[in-house]
Design a protein around this motif. Sequence first.
Motif, PDB file in Angstrom:
ATOM      1  N   TYR A 239       0.701  -1.350   0.201  1.00  0.00           N
ATOM      2  CA  TYR A 239      -0.242  -0.147   0.045  1.00  0.00           C
ATOM      3  C   TYR A 239       0.903   1.246  -0.062  1.00  0.00           C
ATOM      4  N   LEU A 240       0.611   2.177  -1.207  1.00  0.00           N
ATOM      5  CA  LEU A 240       1.349   3.407  -0.997  1.00  0.00           C
ATOM      6  C   LEU A 240       0.007   4.678  -0.671  1.00  0.00           C
ATOM      7  N   PHE A 241       0.268   6.030  -0.751  1.00  0.00           N
ATOM      8  CA  PHE A 241      -0.413   6.646  -0.475  1.00  0.00           C
ATOM      9  C   PHE A 241      -0.117   7.817  -2.018  1.00  0.00           C
ATOM     10  N   LYS A 242      -1.361   8.000  -2.756  1.00  0.00           N
ATOM     11  CA  LYS A 242      -0.906   8.369  -4.248  1.00  0.00           C
ATOM     12  C   LYS A 242      -1.527   9.787  -4.069  1.00  0.00           C
ATOM     13  N   ARG A 243      -0.870  10.547  -4.864  1.00  0.00           N
ATOM     14  CA  ARG A 243      -1.762  12.416  -4.844  1.00  0.00           C
ATOM     15  C   ARG A 243      -1.743  12.209  -6.114  1.00  0.00           C
ATOM     16  N   ALA A 244      -3.329  12.747  -6.194  1.00  0.00           N
ATOM     17  CA  ALA A 244      -4.161  13.041  -7.073  1.00  0.00           C
ATOM     18  C   ALA A 244      -3.909  14.451  -8.220  1.00  0.00           C
ATOM     19  N   ASN A 246      -5.706  16.288  -9.610  1.00  0.00           N
ATOM     20  CA  ASN A 246      -5.951  17.333  -9.484  1.00  0.00           C
ATOM     21  C   ASN A 246      -6.504  18.467  -8.991  1.00  0.00           C
ATOM     22  N   ALA A 247      -6.992  19.898  -8.704  1.00  0.00           N
ATOM     23  CA  ALA A 247      -6.690  21.096  -8.376  1.00  0.00           C
ATOM     24  C   ALA A 247      -6.533  20.673  -6.847  1.00  0.00           C
ATOM     25  N   PHE A 248      -6.892  19.760  -6.487  1.00  0.00           N
ATOM     26  CA  PHE A 248      -7.119  19.422  -4.779  1.00  0.00           C
ATOM     27  C   PHE A 248      -6.294  18.962  -4.341  1.00  0.00           C
ATOM     28  N   LYS A 249      -4.985  18.340  -5.048  1.00  0.00           N
ATOM     29  CA  LYS A 249      -4.357  16.993  -4.667  1.00  0.00           C
ATOM     30  C   LYS A 249      -4.381  15.943  -3.662  1.00  0.00           C
ATOM     31  N   THR A 250      -5.645  15.831  -3.782  1.00  0.00           N
ATOM     32  CA  THR A 250      -5.801  15.031  -2.832  1.00  0.00           C
ATOM     33  C   THR A 250      -5.238  13.787  -2.947  1.00  0.00           C
ATOM     34  N   TRP A 251      -4.824  12.561  -2.090  1.00  0.00           N
ATOM     35  CA  TRP A 251      -4.066  12.014  -1.097  1.00  0.00           C
ATOM     36  C   TRP A 251      -5.465  10.463  -1.137  1.00  0.00           C
ATOM     37  N   ASN A 252      -4.945  10.082  -1.923  1.00  0.00           N
ATOM     38  CA  ASN A 252      -5.868   8.268  -1.545  1.00  0.00           C
ATOM     39  C   ASN A 252      -4.441   6.888  -1.591  1.00  0.00           C
ATOM     40  N   ARG A 253      -5.275   6.496  -0.422  1.00  0.00           N
ATOM     41  CA  ARG A 253      -4.174   5.084  -0.505  1.00  0.00           C
ATOM     42  C   ARG A 253      -4.430   3.801  -1.660  1.00  0.00           C
ATOM     43  N   ARG A 254      -4.267   3.132  -2.294  1.00  0.00           N
ATOM     44  CA  ARG A 254      -3.971   2.968  -3.249  1.00  0.00           C
ATOM     45  C   ARG A 254      -2.991   1.187  -2.866  1.00  0.00           C
ATOM     46  N   TRP A 255      -3.014   0.449  -3.804  1.00  0.00           N
ATOM     47  CA  TRP A 255      -1.728  -1.424  -3.483  1.00  0.00           C
ATOM     48  C   TRP A 255      -1.281  -0.834  -5.316  1.00  0.00           C
ATOM     49  N   VAL A 276       0.521   2.950 -14.191  1.00  0.00           N
ATOM     50  CA  VAL A 276       1.103   4.615 -13.255  1.00  0.00           C
ATOM     51  C   VAL A 276       1.896   5.307 -14.417  1.00  0.00           C
ATOM     52  N   VAL A 277       3.603   3.742 -15.124  1.00  0.00           N
ATOM     53  CA  VAL A 277       4.003   4.309 -15.796  1.00  0.00           C
ATOM     54  C   VAL A 277       4.455   2.932 -16.835  1.00  0.00           C
ATOM     55  N   GLU A 278       4.593   3.271 -17.864  1.00  0.00           N
ATOM     56  CA  GLU A 278       4.390   2.523 -19.199  1.00  0.00           C
ATOM     57  C   GLU A 278       5.901   1.610 -19.149  1.00  0.00           C
ATOM     58  N   ASP A 279       7.175   1.974 -18.909  1.00  0.00           N
ATOM     59  CA  ASP A 279       8.213   1.421 -18.809  1.00  0.00           C
ATOM     60  C   ASP A 279       9.503   2.642 -17.830  1.00  0.00           C
ATOM     61  N   LEU A 280       9.744   1.746 -17.074  1.00  0.00           N
ATOM     62  CA  LEU A 280      10.562   2.055 -16.033  1.00  0.00           C
ATOM     63  C   LEU A 280      11.560   2.790 -16.239  1.00  0.00           C
ATOM     64  N   ARG A 281      11.645   2.138 -17.547  1.00  0.00           N
ATOM     65  CA  ARG A 281      13.460   2.717 -17.898  1.00  0.00           C
ATOM     66  C   ARG A 281      13.289   3.775 -18.691  1.00  0.00           C
ATOM     67  N   LEU A 282      12.987   4.209 -19.003  1.00  0.00           N
ATOM     68  CA  LEU A 282      11.928   5.589 -19.403  1.00  0.00           C
ATOM     69  C   LEU A 282      11.856   6.986 -17.993  1.00  0.00           C
ATOM     70  N   CYS A 283      11.862   6.408 -17.140  1.00  0.00           N
ATOM     71  CA  CYS A 283      11.522   7.152 -15.855  1.00  0.00           C
ATOM     72  C   CYS A 283      12.637   6.986 -14.897  1.00  0.00           C
ATOM     73  N   MET A 307       3.548  11.503  -7.520  1.00  0.00           N
ATOM     74  CA  MET A 307       3.834  11.421  -5.891  1.00  0.00           C
ATOM     75  C   MET A 307       3.215  10.174  -5.539  1.00  0.00           C
ATOM     76  N   LEU A 308       4.365   9.521  -4.395  1.00  0.00           N
ATOM     77  CA  LEU A 308       3.155   8.740  -3.524  1.00  0.00           C
ATOM     78  C   LEU A 308       4.633   9.239  -1.949  1.00  0.00           C
ATOM     79  N   GLN A 309       3.336   8.121  -1.204  1.00  0.00           N
ATOM     80  CA  GLN A 309       4.115   8.508  -0.436  1.00  0.00           C
ATOM     81  C   GLN A 309       4.033   7.118   0.554  1.00  0.00           C
ATOM     82  N   ALA A 310       5.012   6.713   1.606  1.00  0.00           N
ATOM     83  CA  ALA A 310       5.255   4.928   2.252  1.00  0.00           C
ATOM     84  C   ALA A 310       4.836   5.230   4.039  1.00  0.00           C
TER      85      ALA A 310
END
Length: 731
Positions: A239-244, A246-255, A276-283, A307-310
């Motif tokens: 599980y990580l928190f993901k910042r949306a 959108n304009a509100f920049k809400t954080w949602n917990r996702r697997w 989220v990322v198609e190919d990690l080699r390009l990031c 943006m992610l949060q552990a």
Amino acid sequence: NSLCHLPLCSLLVQLVKLCSGMIEAGKAYITTNKHFVSGVRDLSQQCKKDEMISCLDKFGDSLQEMINYHMVSHRFLLPPCVDVRKFKETKKQFDKVREDMEISLVKNAQAPRHKPHEVEEATGTLTITRKCFRHLALDYVLQINVLQAKKKFEILDAMLSFMHAQYTFFQQGYSLLHELDPYMKKLATELDQLVIDSAVEKREMEHKHALIQQRDFSYDDSKVEFNVDAPNGVVMEGYLFKRASNAFKTWNRRWFSIQNSQLVYQKKLKDVLTVVVEDLRLCTVKPCEDIERRFCFEVVSPTKSCMLQADSEKLRQAWIQAVQASIASAYRESPDSYYIERLDRTASPSTSSIDSATDSRERNVKGETILQRVQSIPGNDQCCDCGQPDPRWASINLGILLCIECSGIHRSLGVHCSKVRSLTLDSWEPELLKLMCELGNSTMNQIYEAQCEELGLKKPTAGSSRQDKEAWIKVKYVEKKFLKKLPNGEALAENERKPRRWCVKKCQRHNSATKAPTARRKYRHEAGNASPAMLSSGGNFPSSGEAEIEQEASDLEDLRELHPGLLVYKAAQARNLPLMAEALAHGAEVNWVNDEDENKTPLIQAVMGGSLIACEFLLQNGADVNQRDSRGRAPLHHATYLGHTGQVCLFLKRGANQHAVDSDGQDPLSIAVQAANADIVTLLRLARMNEEMREAEGPFGQPGQYPSNSPTELQYRKCIQEFISLNIDEC
């Protein structure tokens, strides 16, 4: 008689009302029962796999039969057929005539003796009224007798029918339920066993719950590990928190999970994976300490940032290391491995694939053919920027081939600088493939690396680090430090004012097997004054006096002294793609306007030069397909005047406005009609019909895209692409 019929009348009316109310209540009961049976059947259909619940279907059938029996018996519940209305009308007439007779008696008594005519009139009125009263009295008595007679059999008959209907209904219901009785007893036995099993399961669950509560759930997150060689392909998950975004920049917990060189997440366990990322080699991945939340890190790809949060610092470090290890592991894989098939297929909307092969085998064969054809161009056997052999990616607006790593760096520059496409995974339009064959790595490196050796900078190799390659590519294509410098601004300004002799050699194509016709129709400034009839007649237009001659080495130096905008303007008409590319590299505005030539643009000059590929090159580099000259003519107008079918198809494909009219009030369709050009008329009318179909279906994407997959849309796109293929060598 008048005393005995009144209670009977009111009672019959009341009975009729009660019977009608009972019928309406029965209808409502039947309707409600139907809804209940439908609900039972829906539940049974939804739970087909559950044997206990699916038995409801049989109960639903039985209840439906009961409703049918009720509806049949309901037809006998009719009000008593006693005609009380006729009796009421007769009574009203009787009462009225009786009042008239009393009035006549009063008038007859009041008639004076000395007025014989009044006495005679009153006597006659009384006589007539008496006769009428006697007739109505007899009629009234008859109606009373009829009513008394009917109550003896009609009311009794209605009640007997009602009782027979009730008897039949309950007897049929009993028979139906009697047949269902063994099945209901069997279900009752199974239900008892089910209750016992449920109680046992409940005790087991309570026991497990008690055992789990005794466990110690505290854990050391330092034990969290990742495995890049996991058998199931999942390097790490949690599980990580993901910042949306959108304009509100809400954080949602996702697997989240790292698998198959991708970063993906799920909202729920059975939800579809969101990439989220198609190919990690390009990031790239990096910790973030400049935001309010703790334990955050950022995964940056060429197209977006996530943006992610552990939950802790150790977990954050574990995720960062897992991403970095996945990147390193993916680079060790062969270019033909499974991961290549999952690379991002980002491309310019204007160059989106027209057709995608449905069969993977056909797609691989087609990809190899395109790869071999483009790699046969000089310099295309290795990456344009690092020299790695067998490049399989291309920058379609630059006309160069790249390796997988350099293509990822090019993506990060943005589509305004470089548009990347795969030679093996993407479908290629013929005009785009032709464009790639017109340029190539050797040609473009002569432009972008002209002064590389003079500056003493070392070009990176295939073994260089990603940072070295990224720095080289930015200096080469963004800062453009290796270009051969043009004269200073004063010389350019003077050249803009001073007319000079101009000659540009038309570009020789790499795979051309035939020579262009020696006699071609010219379309210069005078073409704007020509009528469509002249165009359709095939007559030659007067030349503007600019001779097209072979250029000497000294002429190249003269051309370099031109303003970049004027240079791309003239090179577009001469169909010289390398010279156009050099002008754009030196900062030429692709939509530059020549105010000395009716505000024409390089794209219009490419139309007049007759080259579909030159138009494609300018469009790939951001040319405006709808920009018009001083006569109000866009490139589509000029292509229609000249009868260049392939260019017309290309502009329609890129969202050209065919409803725009020039200063003469002509739109492209009217021009084509007057010129009697059947192919272009057909294309324009087909485009209008398709546009009307789009408007009828609702709004879709931006001009130049093909958002709909309706049969009409697909047929139109196929027709456009076939015309382009047939006319790709138009010039």
